[in-house]
Scaffold this active site. Sequence first.
Site, PDB file in Angstrom:
ATOM      1  CG  ASN A  42      -2.027  -0.979   1.174  1.00  9.83           C
ATOM      2  OD1 ASN A  42      -2.336  -1.515   0.113  1.00  9.83           O
ATOM      3  ND2 ASN A  42      -2.646  -1.229   2.318  1.00  9.83           N
ATOM      4  CG  LEU A 215      -1.939  13.100  16.063  1.00 11.52           C
ATOM      5  CD1 LEU A 215      -1.789  14.520  16.594  1.00 11.52           C
ATOM      6  CD2 LEU A 215      -1.892  12.091  17.206  1.00 11.52           C
ATOM      7  N   GLY A 216      -4.972  10.774  12.812  1.00  9.95           N
ATOM      8  CA  GLY A 216      -6.278  10.651  12.152  1.00  9.95           C
ATOM      9  C   GLY A 216      -6.781  12.005  11.682  1.00  9.95           C
ATOM     10  CG  ASP A 242     -12.665   2.860   3.595  1.00  6.98           C
ATOM     11  OD1 ASP A 242     -11.981   2.799   4.640  1.00  6.98           O
ATOM     12  OD2 ASP A 242     -12.920   1.865   2.899  1.00  6.98           O
ATOM     13  CG  ASP A 248      -0.581   1.562   4.800  1.00  5.68           C
ATOM     14  OD1 ASP A 248       0.214   1.590   5.752  1.00  5.68           O
ATOM     15  OD2 ASP A 248      -1.431   0.673   4.650  1.00  5.68           O
TER      16      ASP A 248
HETATM   17  P1  ADP Z   1      -3.563   4.928  10.481  1.00  6.24           P
HETATM   18  O1  ADP Z   1      -4.397   4.724   9.247  1.00  6.24           O
HETATM   19  O2  ADP Z   1      -2.185   4.346  10.369  1.00  6.24           O
HETATM   20  O3  ADP Z   1      -4.235   4.595  11.783  1.00  6.24           O
HETATM   21  P2  ADP Z   1      -4.234   7.746  10.886  1.00  6.24           P
HETATM   22  O4  ADP Z   1      -5.643   7.316  11.143  1.00  6.24           O
HETATM   23  O5  ADP Z   1      -3.549   8.553  11.914  1.00  6.24           O
HETATM   24  O6  ADP Z   1      -3.291   6.500  10.523  1.00  6.24           O
HETATM   25  O7  ADP Z   1      -4.247   8.556   9.508  1.00  6.24           O
HETATM   26  C1  ADP Z   1      -3.062   8.907   8.830  1.00  6.24           C
HETATM   27  C2  ADP Z   1      -3.187  10.308   8.294  1.00  6.24           C
HETATM   28  O8  ADP Z   1      -4.270  10.360   7.364  1.00  6.24           O
HETATM   29  C3  ADP Z   1      -3.475  11.365   9.344  1.00  6.24           C
HETATM   30  O9  ADP Z   1      -2.257  11.859   9.910  1.00  6.24           O
HETATM   31  C4  ADP Z   1      -4.192  12.433   8.523  1.00  6.24           C
HETATM   32  O10 ADP Z   1      -3.242  13.274   7.891  1.00  6.24           O
HETATM   33  C5  ADP Z   1      -4.921  11.612   7.452  1.00  6.24           C
HETATM   34  N1  ADP Z   1      -6.328  11.372   7.832  1.00  6.24           N
HETATM   35  C6  ADP Z   1      -6.822  10.280   8.480  1.00  6.24           C
HETATM   36  N2  ADP Z   1      -8.146  10.405   8.693  1.00  6.24           N
HETATM   37  C7  ADP Z   1      -8.511  11.604   8.151  1.00  6.24           C
HETATM   38  C8  ADP Z   1      -9.755  12.326   8.028  1.00  6.24           C
HETATM   39  N3  ADP Z   1     -10.907  11.826   8.511  1.00  6.24           N
HETATM   40  N4  ADP Z   1      -9.725  13.540   7.406  1.00  6.24           N
HETATM   41  C9  ADP Z   1      -8.573  14.053   6.906  1.00  6.24           C
HETATM   42  N5  ADP Z   1      -7.380  13.428   6.997  1.00  6.24           N
HETATM   43  C10 ADP Z   1      -7.340  12.222   7.606  1.00  6.24           C
END
Ligand code: ADP
Length: 299
Positions: A42, A215-216, A242, A248
């Site tokens: 990925n 941090l998502g 999603d 990745d």
């Molecule tokens: P993983 O998928 O490894 O758990 P994260 O959930 O932290 O990682 O997501 C990785 C990156 O993707 C985040 O740092 C952010 O930049 C982006 N991202 C994740 N979710 C969102 C969202 N809902 N909206 C915008 N950007 C997002």
Amino acid sequence: MSVTVVGSVNEDVLVAVDRLPGRGETVVGRSVTRAPGGKGANQAAAAGLLGPGVHMVGRVGEDAAGDRQLAALAGSRVNVSRVHRTPGLPTGTATIPVEEGSGENLIVVAPGANEALSPADVDVEPVHRADVLLLQLEVPLETVQAAATAAGGTVVLTPAPPRALPDGLLSRVDVLVPNEHELVQLAGAAPGDRTPAELAALARGLGVRAVVVTLGARGALVVPSGDGPALLQEALAVDAVDTTGAGDCFTGALAQGLAGGADLAGAVRYAVAAAALSTTGPGARGALPGDDDVRAVLD
Ligand code: ADP
């Protein structure tokens, strides 16, 4: 400008179910979808769609799933000359029942050929010469360690899935990219909500040169080497459909940014934009952006 990924290549088998099975229970699935997967592959696909010079080093089986994974990587402009076919072992498979409605899932990974990726496999020119080497933990740890040691360029490690790391691996890593959960596990800290300053303190305690904590929907925290201040890069606001594989895509884009000469903060800005765009479609690879797409939202 070159990026090499050493890591897993899987096929994801997604089965839509009305509800997830309990222990010992059989439920009947509605439909089956096969999708390319594996953290390593990925990351490579994300990097390949963003720029040239991407190599994947990995292993698949001599089976139809292996054919499909090689074709999917090549279709994302990834050089697969170092993805070896492995006699007697199947291509790695993740079986994922997904509950319709809630989107909740279970994941069972059978690593198959990924387990055969050896230190000898990574003692190769794309690892020695890459500007940026991307590593994760879905292949044997001794192979991850050998790749980090053989690398000539910047070493970026995603510590996922979380596992105890051998002595000396972190000292070879230039940029560690955990999500919040992985950082807390690595640091041996208790789970719980933390402020960016608290997360930065945990990251500094790991003794890695630089850490980028994803941090998502809150974005990413850059904790540079030395005493420099941590920087929170806010996420790009999108209608996320999603978030599978967002991390990745983030790491693949970070690698392309660094390989292109950006400093860490600049590469993280690029990665935050790319990862946000990747959440606007289904699956880990359903909405991977190109370089033009990312630049359009950054300008
Ligand atoms: P993983 O998928 O490894 O758990 P994260 O959930 O932290 O990682 O997501 C990785 C990156 O993707 C985040 O740092 C952010 O930049 C982006 N991202 C994740 N979710 C969102 C969202 N809902 N909206 C915008 N950007 C997002």
